[in-house]
Design a protein around this motif. Sequence first.
Motif, mmCIF file in Angstrom:
data_model
loop_
_atom_site.group_PDB
_atom_site.id
_atom_site.type_symbol
_atom_site.label_atom_id
_atom_site.label_comp_id
_atom_site.label_asym_id
_atom_site.label_seq_id
_atom_site.Cartn_x
_atom_site.Cartn_y
_atom_site.Cartn_z
ATOM 1 N N LYS A 39 -48.031 9.100 3.732
ATOM 2 C CA LYS A 39 -48.379 7.832 3.799
ATOM 3 C C LYS A 39 -50.000 7.878 3.711
ATOM 4 C CE LYS A 39 -46.607 4.957 6.729
ATOM 5 N NZ LYS A 39 -46.043 4.349 8.029
ATOM 6 N N PHE A 40 -50.613 8.572 4.367
ATOM 7 C CA PHE A 40 -52.039 8.570 4.592
ATOM 8 C C PHE A 40 -52.909 9.332 3.892
ATOM 9 C CE2 PHE A 40 -50.165 7.267 8.858
ATOM 10 C CZ PHE A 40 -50.031 5.789 8.514
ATOM 11 N N ALA A 41 -52.524 10.376 3.191
ATOM 12 C CA ALA A 41 -53.319 11.562 2.941
ATOM 13 C C ALA A 41 -53.501 11.286 1.406
ATOM 14 C CB ALA A 41 -52.709 13.108 3.032
ATOM 15 N N THR A 42 -54.687 11.993 0.801
ATOM 16 C CA THR A 42 -55.020 11.724 -0.578
ATOM 17 C C THR A 42 -54.610 13.187 -1.506
ATOM 18 O OG1 THR A 42 -56.654 10.520 0.014
ATOM 19 C CG2 THR A 42 -56.825 11.545 -2.129
ATOM 20 N N PRO A 43 -53.634 12.876 -2.375
ATOM 21 C CA PRO A 43 -53.325 14.112 -3.084
ATOM 22 C C PRO A 43 -54.441 14.869 -3.835
ATOM 23 C CG PRO A 43 -51.874 12.533 -3.466
ATOM 24 C CD PRO A 43 -52.984 11.742 -2.699
ATOM 25 N N LEU A 44 -54.603 16.225 -3.890
ATOM 26 C CA LEU A 44 -55.824 16.713 -4.717
ATOM 27 C C LEU A 44 -55.284 16.670 -6.505
ATOM 28 C CD1 LEU A 44 -56.711 19.624 -2.478
ATOM 29 C CD2 LEU A 44 -58.182 17.636 -2.863
ATOM 30 N N ASP A 45 -56.704 16.439 -6.909
ATOM 31 C CA ASP A 45 -56.488 16.911 -8.389
ATOM 32 C C ASP A 45 -56.450 18.233 -8.662
ATOM 33 O OD1 ASP A 45 -55.769 14.580 -9.605
ATOM 34 O OD2 ASP A 45 -57.916 13.669 -10.164
ATOM 35 N N LEU A 46 -55.998 18.755 -9.903
ATOM 36 C CA LEU A 46 -56.570 20.140 -10.143
ATOM 37 C C LEU A 46 -57.893 20.487 -10.343
ATOM 38 C CD1 LEU A 46 -54.898 22.890 -11.125
ATOM 39 C CD2 LEU A 46 -55.126 21.816 -13.682
ATOM 40 N N GLU A 47 -58.623 19.172 -10.716
ATOM 41 C CA GLU A 47 -59.861 19.511 -10.743
ATOM 42 C C GLU A 47 -60.889 19.127 -9.567
ATOM 43 O OE1 GLU A 47 -60.814 15.092 -12.841
ATOM 44 O OE2 GLU A 47 -60.647 17.007 -14.218
ATOM 45 N N ASP A 48 -60.215 18.681 -8.596
ATOM 46 C CA ASP A 48 -61.040 18.462 -7.582
ATOM 47 C C ASP A 48 -61.552 19.934 -6.741
ATOM 48 O OD1 ASP A 48 -60.680 15.745 -7.268
ATOM 49 O OD2 ASP A 48 -58.763 15.952 -6.185
ATOM 50 N N LYS A 49 -62.927 19.830 -6.604
ATOM 51 C CA LYS A 49 -63.732 20.768 -5.820
ATOM 52 C C LYS A 49 -63.578 20.710 -4.431
ATOM 53 C CE LYS A 49 -65.228 22.522 -9.998
ATOM 54 N NZ LYS A 49 -64.716 23.824 -10.264
ATOM 55 N N ILE A 50 -63.151 21.731 -3.848
ATOM 56 C CA ILE A 50 -62.919 21.946 -2.403
ATOM 57 C C ILE A 50 -63.043 23.216 -1.799
ATOM 58 C CG2 ILE A 50 -60.396 22.085 -2.410
ATOM 59 C CD1 ILE A 50 -60.593 20.176 0.301
ATOM 60 N N ILE A 51 -63.712 23.590 -0.583
ATOM 61 C CA ILE A 51 -63.861 24.593 0.119
ATOM 62 C C ILE A 51 -63.087 24.730 1.329
ATOM 63 C CG2 ILE A 51 -65.233 26.502 0.957
ATOM 64 C CD1 ILE A 51 -65.464 26.334 -2.026
ATOM 65 N N VAL A 52 -62.060 25.666 1.384
ATOM 66 C CA VAL A 52 -61.266 25.526 2.703
ATOM 67 C C VAL A 52 -61.969 26.741 3.551
ATOM 68 C CG1 VAL A 52 -59.084 26.269 3.730
ATOM 69 C CG2 VAL A 52 -59.237 25.045 1.542
ATOM 70 N N ASP A 53 -62.492 26.382 4.783
ATOM 71 C CA ASP A 53 -62.966 27.332 5.548
ATOM 72 C C ASP A 53 -62.200 27.852 6.624
ATOM 73 O OD1 ASP A 53 -65.640 26.227 5.108
ATOM 74 O OD2 ASP A 53 -64.823 24.337 6.088
ATOM 75 N N LEU A 54 -61.037 27.571 6.715
ATOM 76 C CA LEU A 54 -59.853 28.188 7.802
ATOM 77 C C LEU A 54 -58.431 27.726 7.102
ATOM 78 C CD1 LEU A 54 -59.910 29.775 10.524
ATOM 79 C CD2 LEU A 54 -59.366 27.637 11.476
ATOM 80 N N ILE A 55 -57.639 28.953 7.331
ATOM 81 C CA ILE A 55 -56.401 28.744 6.794
ATOM 82 C C ILE A 55 -55.401 28.961 8.051
ATOM 83 C CG2 ILE A 55 -54.334 29.464 5.430
ATOM 84 C CD1 ILE A 55 -56.299 30.329 3.293
ATOM 85 N N VAL A 56 -54.429 27.986 8.436
ATOM 86 C CA VAL A 56 -53.481 28.460 9.589
ATOM 87 C C VAL A 56 -52.030 28.412 8.775
ATOM 88 C CG1 VAL A 56 -52.493 27.422 11.542
ATOM 89 C CG2 VAL A 56 -54.758 27.033 11.010
ATOM 90 N N VAL A 57 -51.514 29.473 9.236
ATOM 91 C CA VAL A 57 -49.969 29.691 8.546
ATOM 92 C C VAL A 57 -49.287 29.857 9.912
ATOM 93 C CG1 VAL A 57 -50.733 30.936 6.499
ATOM 94 C CG2 VAL A 57 -50.233 32.320 8.527
ATOM 95 N N GLY A 58 -47.708 29.379 9.440
ATOM 96 C CA GLY A 58 -46.724 29.752 10.455
ATOM 97 C C GLY A 58 -46.018 31.156 10.370
ATOM 98 N N SER A 59 -45.539 31.435 11.263
ATOM 99 C CA SER A 59 -44.985 32.879 11.000
ATOM 100 C C SER A 59 -43.672 32.990 11.892
ATOM 101 C CB SER A 59 -45.920 34.072 11.440
ATOM 102 O OG SER A 59 -47.144 34.013 10.980
ATOM 103 N N THR A 60 -42.644 34.070 11.358
ATOM 104 C CA THR A 60 -41.637 34.164 12.238
ATOM 105 C C THR A 60 -41.792 35.431 13.043
ATOM 106 O OG1 THR A 60 -39.851 33.238 10.600
ATOM 107 C CG2 THR A 60 -39.176 35.166 11.937
ATOM 108 N N ALA A 61 -42.621 36.452 12.467
ATOM 109 C CA ALA A 61 -43.062 37.770 13.183
ATOM 110 C C ALA A 61 -44.406 38.034 12.579
ATOM 111 C CB ALA A 61 -41.837 38.704 12.926
ATOM 112 N N VAL A 62 -45.168 38.604 13.319
ATOM 113 C CA VAL A 62 -46.571 39.257 12.981
ATOM 114 C C VAL A 62 -46.888 40.340 13.820
ATOM 115 C CG1 VAL A 62 -47.566 37.745 14.867
ATOM 116 C CG2 VAL A 62 -48.681 38.640 12.593
ATOM 117 N N CYS A 63 -47.540 41.283 13.063
ATOM 118 C CA CYS A 63 -47.914 42.757 13.748
ATOM 119 C C CYS A 63 -49.399 42.640 14.151
ATOM 120 C CB CYS A 63 -47.660 43.659 12.741
ATOM 121 S SG CYS A 63 -48.277 45.261 13.291
#
Length: 345
Positions: free
Chosen positions: A221-245
Motif C-alpha cells: 500500500k505505502f512503499a514505492t517499487p524500484l525501477d531497474l534503473e533506480d540508483k540506490i546503495i544498501v548499507d545493511l542487509i537483514v536476512v531471516g534464517s532457520t539455522a546459522v553457524c
Amino acid sequence: KRHMRTIFPIAPFILFCCTATTSTSFTGSTAFCSTPSLVGARVSRVCGRAPRMSADPSQEVPSGGRAIDEQAYEAERLGKDAEAMQQMQQVMERAADPSAAGFDKLRNPWKWEIRKRVWDYMETNNIARNPRPVHHRIPNFEGAELAAANLCSLPEFQRAKVVKVNPDTPQKEVRFGVLTSGKKLMAPQPRLRTGFFSTLLQTDIPDGAIREACTSVGMAKFATPLDLEDKIIVDLIVVGSTAVCPKTGARIGKGEGFAELEYGMLRWMGAITENTLVVTSVNDCQIVDDIPSGELMKHDVSVDVICTPTRIIRVEKPVPKPSGIYWDLLSPEKLSQVPLPRISA
C-alpha cells in the motif's frame, strides 16, 4: 565491448539489446554477471525507460496509501505460501530417504535434516510463534522483539541510511525499528512474483499506520517499487534464517533460495558490495555447529552478525559471499516464477 541482452521471463517477453562493458563468465548456456553494468542510464539511453518491477508501477503512492484489495492480496499470498510449503514438504520427505526417487538430484539433502531438527525442536519446546507450524517457513520465535532490539543497537545499524530486511514475521520488529529510526526500508516483494524490491520511509506512511506498514500488505500500500534503473546503495542487509553457524556464518533458510536470489540481484544492481554487512536475527536454539561449510554452494549467503534475544555474535571468519547471480543454479521453474532480468550471450 560485449553485446548483452536483458530478458524478463514474463509474457510478453521484453527484449533489451544493450552494449555493456562488464566482466562475465559463461557455463554452457548460462551466465554469471559480476558487475552491474546493465543498470541505469545505459538501459535508459539504449532502450528507453526500463519497465518498473511492479504490478502497477505507474501509480504514485498517495497520502493514504495505494488502493489495493487487501482480502484478495492476502488470499493470493497465502495461496502461494501454501503451494510452496507443500512442494518443500515433498522435497524434505525425499531428502529423508536416500532410496526415494529423485534423491540423487537433490542439492545438499543434509540441509533438510538440519531444518527439520530445528523446526521440530521449536515446535516441541513451544519456542515457535505464529504463524505455526513453523515448518517450511523462516520460523517466528519467542524473543523475536529482543533479538530485533539487539540488532537495532548495532553501530552499523545506527549508521545505516538504507536497510534491506526480509519480509518474514520474525523480522517484523526489525522493519519497525528501521522505519521509526528514520531510515529507508527496502523489502522484497513477496516471493518476488510481481517485481523485486520496494522502499519506504516513515514520512510516506499515514498517521497511525506504521505497524501496518511493516507487513506485506502495508508495503504494497505505502512503499514505492524500484525501477531497474533506480540508483540506490544498501548499507545493511537483514536476512531471516532457520539455522546459522556462529563460527563460519553459514546460514540455512527455509529452502526456496529467495535470500540468495535477492542478494545476487542486489550485487548485480550495484546496490551492495562484498563488504556490505549481512545480519540475521534468530532464537538461540537456531544456532548450530554442524553446517559443513565445505559443502555449501557458491550462491549460499553467509552472515557477519547473529543477533539472538540474549546476545550478539560477530562471526570472525564468514565464508565468502556470492558475487552475483549464478544462472546455472536457477531452475527453469524459478526463472518462470520470478520476473528476473536475464543476461545471456
